[in-house]
Motif scaffolding. Sequence first.
Motif, PDB file in Angstrom:
ATOM      1  N   UNK A 109       0.835  -1.205   0.000  1.00 17.27           N
ATOM      2  CA  UNK A 109       0.000   0.000   0.000  1.00 17.27           C
ATOM      3  C   UNK A 109       0.869   1.255   0.000  1.00 17.27           C
ATOM      4  N   UNK A 110       1.946   1.244   0.795  1.00 22.39           N
ATOM      5  CA  UNK A 110       2.849   2.396   0.820  1.00 22.39           C
ATOM      6  C   UNK A 110       3.515   2.593  -0.538  1.00 22.39           C
ATOM      7  N   UNK A 111       3.931   1.498  -1.182  1.00 25.96           N
ATOM      8  CA  UNK A 111       4.516   1.599  -2.516  1.00 25.96           C
ATOM      9  C   UNK A 111       3.483   2.104  -3.523  1.00 25.96           C
ATOM     10  N   UNK A 112       2.254   1.656  -3.385  1.00 26.77           N
ATOM     11  CA  UNK A 112       1.192   2.084  -4.297  1.00 26.77           C
ATOM     12  C   UNK A 112       0.926   3.578  -4.192  1.00 26.77           C
ATOM     13  N   UNK A 113       1.071   4.127  -2.995  1.00 21.32           N
ATOM     14  CA  UNK A 113       0.885   5.571  -2.825  1.00 21.32           C
ATOM     15  C   UNK A 113       1.896   6.338  -3.662  1.00 21.32           C
ATOM     16  N   UNK A 114       3.155   5.897  -3.649  1.00 20.22           N
ATOM     17  CA  UNK A 114       4.188   6.574  -4.436  1.00 20.22           C
ATOM     18  C   UNK A 114       3.881   6.443  -5.922  1.00 20.22           C
ATOM     19  N   UNK A 115       3.493   5.238  -6.354  1.00 25.26           N
ATOM     20  CA  UNK A 115       3.165   5.027  -7.767  1.00 25.26           C
ATOM     21  C   UNK A 115       2.027   5.946  -8.194  1.00 25.26           C
ATOM     22  N   UNK A 116       0.980   6.013  -7.392  1.00 26.53           N
ATOM     23  CA  UNK A 116      -0.203   6.784  -7.756  1.00 26.53           C
ATOM     24  C   UNK A 116       0.085   8.282  -7.764  1.00 26.53           C
ATOM     25  N   UNK A 117       0.920   8.744  -6.851  1.00 20.61           N
ATOM     26  CA  UNK A 117       1.202  10.177  -6.779  1.00 20.61           C
ATOM     27  C   UNK A 117       1.937  10.690  -8.014  1.00 20.61           C
ATOM     28  N   UNK A 118       2.824   9.849  -8.578  1.00 18.83           N
ATOM     29  CA  UNK A 118       3.607  10.298  -9.723  1.00 18.83           C
ATOM     30  C   UNK A 118       3.028   9.806 -11.043  1.00 18.83           C
ATOM     31  N   UNK A 119       1.827   9.245 -10.994  1.00 18.02           N
ATOM     32  CA  UNK A 119       1.172   8.738 -12.184  1.00 18.02           C
ATOM     33  C   UNK A 119       0.375   9.849 -12.831  1.00 18.02           C
ATOM     34  N   UNK A 120       0.406   9.873 -14.153  1.00 16.39           N
ATOM     35  CA  UNK A 120      -0.382  10.866 -14.871  1.00 16.39           C
ATOM     36  C   UNK A 120      -1.852  10.545 -14.717  1.00 16.39           C
ATOM     37  N   UNK A 121      -2.649  11.547 -14.402  1.00 19.86           N
ATOM     38  CA  UNK A 121      -4.082  11.338 -14.229  1.00 19.86           C
ATOM     39  C   UNK A 121      -4.692  10.871 -15.543  1.00 19.86           C
ATOM     40  N   UNK A 122      -5.427   9.761 -15.463  1.00 18.32           N
ATOM     41  CA  UNK A 122      -6.010   9.184 -16.677  1.00 18.32           C
ATOM     42  C   UNK A 122      -7.220  10.002 -17.106  1.00 18.32           C
ATOM     43  N   UNK A 123      -7.309  10.347 -18.393  1.00 13.61           N
ATOM     44  CA  UNK A 123      -8.475  11.091 -18.884  1.00 13.61           C
ATOM     45  C   UNK A 123      -9.690  10.188 -18.958  1.00 13.61           C
ATOM     46  N   UNK A 124     -10.871  10.763 -19.064  1.00 17.15           N
ATOM     47  CA  UNK A 124     -12.077   9.941 -19.211  1.00 17.15           C
ATOM     48  C   UNK A 124     -11.966   9.035 -20.425  1.00 17.15           C
ATOM     49  N   UNK A 125     -12.337   7.767 -20.218  1.00 16.22           N
ATOM     50  CA  UNK A 125     -12.218   6.798 -21.304  1.00 16.22           C
ATOM     51  C   UNK A 125     -13.242   7.089 -22.381  1.00 16.22           C
ATOM     52  N   UNK A 126     -12.848   6.814 -23.597  1.00 21.25           N
ATOM     53  CA  UNK A 126     -13.714   7.039 -24.761  1.00 21.25           C
ATOM     54  C   UNK A 126     -13.367   6.018 -25.809  1.00 21.25           C
ATOM     55  N   UNK A 127     -14.340   5.576 -26.603  1.00 19.42           N
ATOM     56  CA  UNK A 127     -14.027   4.599 -27.625  1.00 19.42           C
ATOM     57  C   UNK A 127     -13.073   5.103 -28.677  1.00 19.42           C
ATOM     58  N   UNK A 128     -13.089   6.375 -28.942  1.00 18.05           N
ATOM     59  CA  UNK A 128     -12.096   6.912 -29.874  1.00 18.05           C
ATOM     60  C   UNK A 128     -11.762   8.325 -29.434  1.00 18.05           C
ATOM     61  N   UNK A 129     -10.479   8.630 -29.386  1.00 17.44           N
ATOM     62  CA  UNK A 129     -10.008   9.924 -28.931  1.00 17.44           C
ATOM     63  C   UNK A 129      -9.325  10.616 -30.104  1.00 17.44           C
ATOM     64  N   UNK A 130      -9.696  11.814 -30.327  1.00 18.68           N
ATOM     65  CA  UNK A 130      -9.066  12.576 -31.389  1.00 18.68           C
ATOM     66  C   UNK A 130      -8.554  13.874 -30.815  1.00 18.68           C
TER      67      UNK A 130
END
Length: 694
Positions: free
Chosen positions: A464-485
Amino acid sequence: MSGGQGLAEAASPSNRGLGRIWRGEVPTASTSGTQGLCSPGLLASAVSRSWLRIPQPSAMARGLPSAAHLARFCQKLNRLKPLEESSMETSLRRCLSTLDLTLLGVGGMVGSGLYVLTGTVAKDMAGPAVLVSFLVAAVASLLAALCYAEFGARVPRTGSAYLFTYVSMGEIWAFLIGWNVLLEYLIGGAAVARAWSGYLDAIFNHSIRNFTESHLGVWQMPFLAHYPDFLAAGILLVASAFVSCGARVSSWLNHTFSAISMIVILFIIVLGFILARPHNWSPEEGGFAPFGFSGILAGTATCFYAFVGFDVIAASSEEAKNPRWAVPTAIAISLGLAAGAYILVSTVLTLMVPWHSLDPDSALADAFYRRGYSWAGFIVAVGSICAMNTVLLSNLFSLPRIVYAMAADGLFFQVFARVHPRTQVPVVGILVFGVLMALLALLMDLEALVQFLSIGTLLAYTFVATSIIVLRFQKASPPSSPCLASPGPPAKKYDSFSDHIQLVGAAQTSMSEPGQLRPALKPFLGFLNGCSPGTAVAWALGILVASAISLACVLVFGNSELHLPRWGYVLLLAVSGTVFLFSLLVLGAHQQQKKQDTFQIPLVPLTPALSILLNLCLMLKLSYLTWLRFIIWLLVGLVVYFGYGIWHSKENQREPLELTTAHYVVFPSGSLEETVQAVQPASQAPVQESGCAE
């Protein structure tokens, strides 16, 4: 033959099997919201096989998997669950308030340890300084609790450490954490039930045990108890029946037992201070810390496990009314109340009677008896039984919800994902695992298995502590869409491939994102600025964990098992510590996610890194037999995962089965970006286009 013709022919029905071999099963960026882009090397290898129609070499002829298939398999193991932060929809009932969660946490932490652990640590390890041991242990537990608080507020879903690992580390790691937490709750609940029956049996002068042994005899078989404990099994079955009635019934029972337990603790503290004798801390009785600093540290390692139990709050976040506020608040208040109870009770215990004359099995009751208040022993016994009841309810409340989360994700048997329509609880999981827990308490010798509680909990804390570090430096995922342009200048598209072309990333964004170097530090850390976003963070995190393991080994084994000379011990300590600090500095030099609407841990990455180091040190102090049993249990879990979980995972069902091909897009700036798209029959294309238009 052109590359386009080769791909079209590979996609034809007659060559579809060969096409699968050529294409190497390369996942797309839109395969799942969690997989990310393929590495350039893997993508180039797959495209070259598809375009040139070169079959795999001799390994394919022998029926061995190709490198692309192995890479695909590794991606399956490490696929992530999409992070649905804002979702409040659930099949469970959101009915728990902040008070409910707080009392659940207090009930999970303040159990039999308050009545047994205080006397044991005071007499054998720390003396009156046991209060310092509890204070240090509370601060150490706070590091892990803060990690759980951030995740519980950000991901208001049941699953606790399993879910937190799934959204940040990968599927197989999440399954193994959930598998270990499952065993932890099973053994913990059975052990507490045994302690509950033993305490009640002691009040009646062991008449229950004598009756059972006289009629059924004494068992002398390995791994089995000396006699079947029907009382422990019975209380677990009764508690399971109450928990299956719904979260409100469980919460009401927990409120009742917690209130009685807290009143008894308050009674012990008040009467204890009235009967206090400061002379018991004097040098004539051995002083405040008769075992020195090493005794305080040894006591801290034992006292740390007294605070295990706050994760029930995170496991219950899917049933909280306002999890973003309630979860971190409940964790902080419950940990503070538990720490205050342990510190004050251990203080009055060593002030009432000399620490060296304590009875480790029933320290509090014996202390009041020796001061002439034998009637207080009855009140202490009532408080002890109520405290154990709260721990039982906490275990039976959390375990089915962890199993429910795993089953809902497809990693465990689907029958455990069923929720009762009226009570809105996973009733199948409650009843099945309640019966299993009762059988363990009835038949098994749990003393050899209790250390599983330690290693499973510490491993969950570490992930869990390692996951906190991973999540903090992870790029926020945009809303999913079937096709992104994305709008931009026109680009040229090429289907050709050349081994001499080096793939480069997409154009850099104008503003810094999580995982990128802080703008103010770019002039000073230019060597890190050349790395692609996230690469330096990934390497620094790997080095941080490796150096933490090395540092923990030196701290635990340096002066004992390794028999290092003084200079060797200092050298290893300095090297490991320097690498640990350097990796922390590299991580701190990068941008983090900032969220104003949810709780976030202060001082990241320092706080989770210290939690990782502490957990590893405590894990290395466990016996080798515990590690051996732990490895065997992990192997059993891997059999379950590869036999069932990996094939029924919900993330596995999201992956498309159609063929894939790759295109390279050259932008006007001269950069080259690889894209992956599915090869589908022409009849399906209009359907997708209309879907995107919507």
